[in-house]
Design an enzyme around this catalytic site. Structure first.
Site, PDB file in Angstrom:
ATOM      1  CD  GLN A 192      -2.946   1.181   0.146  1.00 38.72           C
ATOM      2  OE1 GLN A 192      -3.232   0.141  -0.435  1.00 38.72           O
ATOM      3  NE2 GLN A 192      -3.514   2.345  -0.150  1.00 38.72           N
ATOM      4  CB  ALA A 202      -6.264   4.279   1.851  1.00 31.60           C
ATOM      5  CB  SER A 219      -5.530   0.719   2.397  1.00 35.11           C
ATOM      6  OG  SER A 219      -6.226   0.025   1.370  1.00 35.11           O
ATOM      7  CG  HIS A 240      -7.342  -2.981  -0.926  1.00 30.78           C
ATOM      8  ND1 HIS A 240      -7.801  -3.975  -1.749  1.00 30.78           N
ATOM      9  CD2 HIS A 240      -7.968  -1.848  -1.326  1.00 30.78           C
ATOM     10  CE1 HIS A 240      -8.659  -3.470  -2.624  1.00 30.78           C
ATOM     11  NE2 HIS A 240      -8.777  -2.169  -2.385  1.00 30.78           N
ATOM     12  CG  ASP A 265     -10.093  -2.794  -5.778  1.00 30.54           C
ATOM     13  OD1 ASP A 265     -10.895  -2.405  -4.924  1.00 30.54           O
ATOM     14  OD2 ASP A 265      -8.919  -2.378  -5.858  1.00 30.54           O
ATOM     15  CD  GLU A 297     -12.132   3.316  -4.642  1.00 30.35           C
ATOM     16  OE1 GLU A 297     -12.140   2.181  -4.130  1.00 30.35           O
ATOM     17  OE2 GLU A 297     -11.147   4.061  -4.641  1.00 30.35           O
ATOM     18  CD1 TRP A 332     -12.513  -0.782  -7.437  1.00 29.45           C
ATOM     19  CD2 TRP A 332     -13.542   0.635  -8.847  1.00 29.45           C
ATOM     20  NE1 TRP A 332     -11.889   0.443  -7.331  1.00 29.45           N
ATOM     21  CE2 TRP A 332     -12.492   1.321  -8.183  1.00 29.45           C
ATOM     22  CE3 TRP A 332     -14.308   1.334  -9.789  1.00 29.45           C
ATOM     23  CZ2 TRP A 332     -12.207   2.672  -8.422  1.00 29.45           C
ATOM     24  CZ3 TRP A 332     -14.020   2.674 -10.022  1.00 29.45           C
ATOM     25  CH2 TRP A 332     -12.997   3.324  -9.345  1.00 29.45           C
ATOM     26  CG  HIS A 333     -13.116  -0.812  -2.251  1.00 29.37           C
ATOM     27  ND1 HIS A 333     -11.756  -0.753  -2.081  1.00 29.37           N
ATOM     28  CD2 HIS A 333     -13.622  -1.051  -1.013  1.00 29.37           C
ATOM     29  CE1 HIS A 333     -11.445  -0.941  -0.804  1.00 29.37           C
ATOM     30  NE2 HIS A 333     -12.571  -1.119  -0.125  1.00 29.37           N
TER      31      HIS A 333
HETATM   32  N1  DAL Z   1      -8.949   3.016  -2.928  1.00 34.97           N
HETATM   33  C1  DAL Z   1      -9.089   2.781  -1.520  1.00 34.97           C
HETATM   34  C2  DAL Z   1      -9.587   4.003  -0.823  1.00 34.97           C
HETATM   35  C3  DAL Z   1      -7.799   2.299  -0.921  1.00 34.97           C
HETATM   36  O1  DAL Z   1      -6.736   2.717  -1.378  1.00 34.97           O
HETATM   37  O2  DAL Z   1      -7.862   1.534   0.012  1.00 34.97           O
HETATM   38 ZN    ZN Z   2     -10.247  -1.112  -3.438  1.00 38.12          ZN
END
Ligand code: DAL
Ligand code: ZN
Length: 298
Positions: free
Chosen positions: A180, A201, A206, A208, A215, A264, A266-267
């Site tokens: 990240q 993020a 994040s 993730h 995603d 988003e 897709w998230h």
């Molecule tokens: N796109 C989302 C906010 C992330 O980076 O976790």
């Molecule tokens: Zn995402």
């Protein structure tokens, strides 16, 4: 006021102050704090997370095609009314605020991670696995992993979609803190920090990194993590059905002021069926579910 009364009053004031100070010190270790108290809060878990380092073993593989990867995703500024962030859309006030312990436990599937609430520095999900679903790439690498419960729910979601003739593919799921960080830095270089923060993020913030987010695109990978995905039949199916499997569209259109991120479609974020159903029914965000303060502009 005679002097005796004055002394008594002063003594009472001192006592009251002492009681208040002692009370502040007794705040539960993992009680959520308001932004006024601390602009970045850290989720605190009971577990220490033994970590599953298998996730990191092929981290040199492509991590680029992830989300919000351009500053042109801006056709999505919603016009929803986000002024009342703590009320159900039907006007009925819901002050339950969700399970506050779960909200601040990084090992809970219901944890709230956003621009205000960060993961602990040493956080690593303990139970990462490879969900048995299609991805847009073949390699068994970090971004293909999710926490076990979320992975199982994802398999059910993909199967449910296929029954309706919708063929999905995973694009990017788990990211280590290191990944990240690299991703965010790349976006900052490309678009500048202010713009990057509208779609990516800051490391530690994040979803993730929790292993609970993914995603998703259509099986052809077209419009993966791009605003055009919002116009696809896959996005429409997800918007209609994701909550049935315990997932929410975490950054909805029209809620940018509350989530702090662009739309988003897709998230997906796994929160469990009960919370997802409530969020879906009420048309709210995870922030609103927890009566958390909007994070816009942070
Ligand atoms: N796109 C989302 C906010 C992330 O980076 O976790
Ligand atoms: Zn995402």
């Amino acid at each position: 006021m005679n002097s005796k009364k004055g002394v008594v009053t002063a003594a009472m004031a001192l006592l009251l102050t002492a009681v208040l100070i002692a009370g502040c010190g007794k705040q539960a270790a993992n009680a959520p704090q308001t932004p006024a108290e601390n602009s970045t809060n850290t989720a605190v878990g009971a577990n220490n997370g033994a970590g599953n380092n298998a996730a990191n073993d092929t981290s040199t593989a492509d991590d680029q095609a992830t989300e919000g990867n351009n500053a042109t995703n801006d056709g999505s500024t919603g016009n929803g009314d986000s002024s009342d962030s703590t009320q159900a859309p039907d006007g009925s006030s819901d002050s339950s605020g969700g399970d506050r312990a779960a909200m601040s436990d990084p090992y809970s599937v219901a944890v709230l991670i956003n621009k205000q609430f960060a993961l602990p520095d040493d956080y690593e999900p303990k139970d990462l696995v490879y969900p048995d679903v299609r991805f847009t790439f073949k390699e068994k690498i970090e971004k293909r992993m999710m926490r076990k419960e979320a992975a199982k729910a994802l398999e059910e979601l993909f199967a449910g979609a296929e029954k309706d003739g919708i063929y999905l593919a995973g694009v990017s799921a788990y990211r280590s803190h290191k990944t990240q960080t690299a991703l965010f830095n790349r976006y900052v270089e490309k678009d500048g920090e202010e713009v990057a923060k509208t779609y990516s993020a800051v490391p530690g913030h994040s979803e993730h990194e929790t292993g609970l987010a993914i995603d998703v695109s259509g099986s052809d990978g077209k419009c993966a993590a791009e605003s055009c995905f919002g116009d696809t039949k896959e996005a429409a199916w997800l918007a209609d059905h994701a909550t049935e499997y315990g997932f929410i569209i975490r950054y909805p259109e029209g809620k940018e002021d509350i989530t702090g991120y662009k739309y988003e479609p897709w998230h997906l974020r796994y929160v469990g069926k009960e919370i997802a159903a409530d969020i879906g029914k009420r048309g709210i965000t995870l922030e609103e579910y927890y009566d958390a303060i909007p994070v816009s502009g942070q």
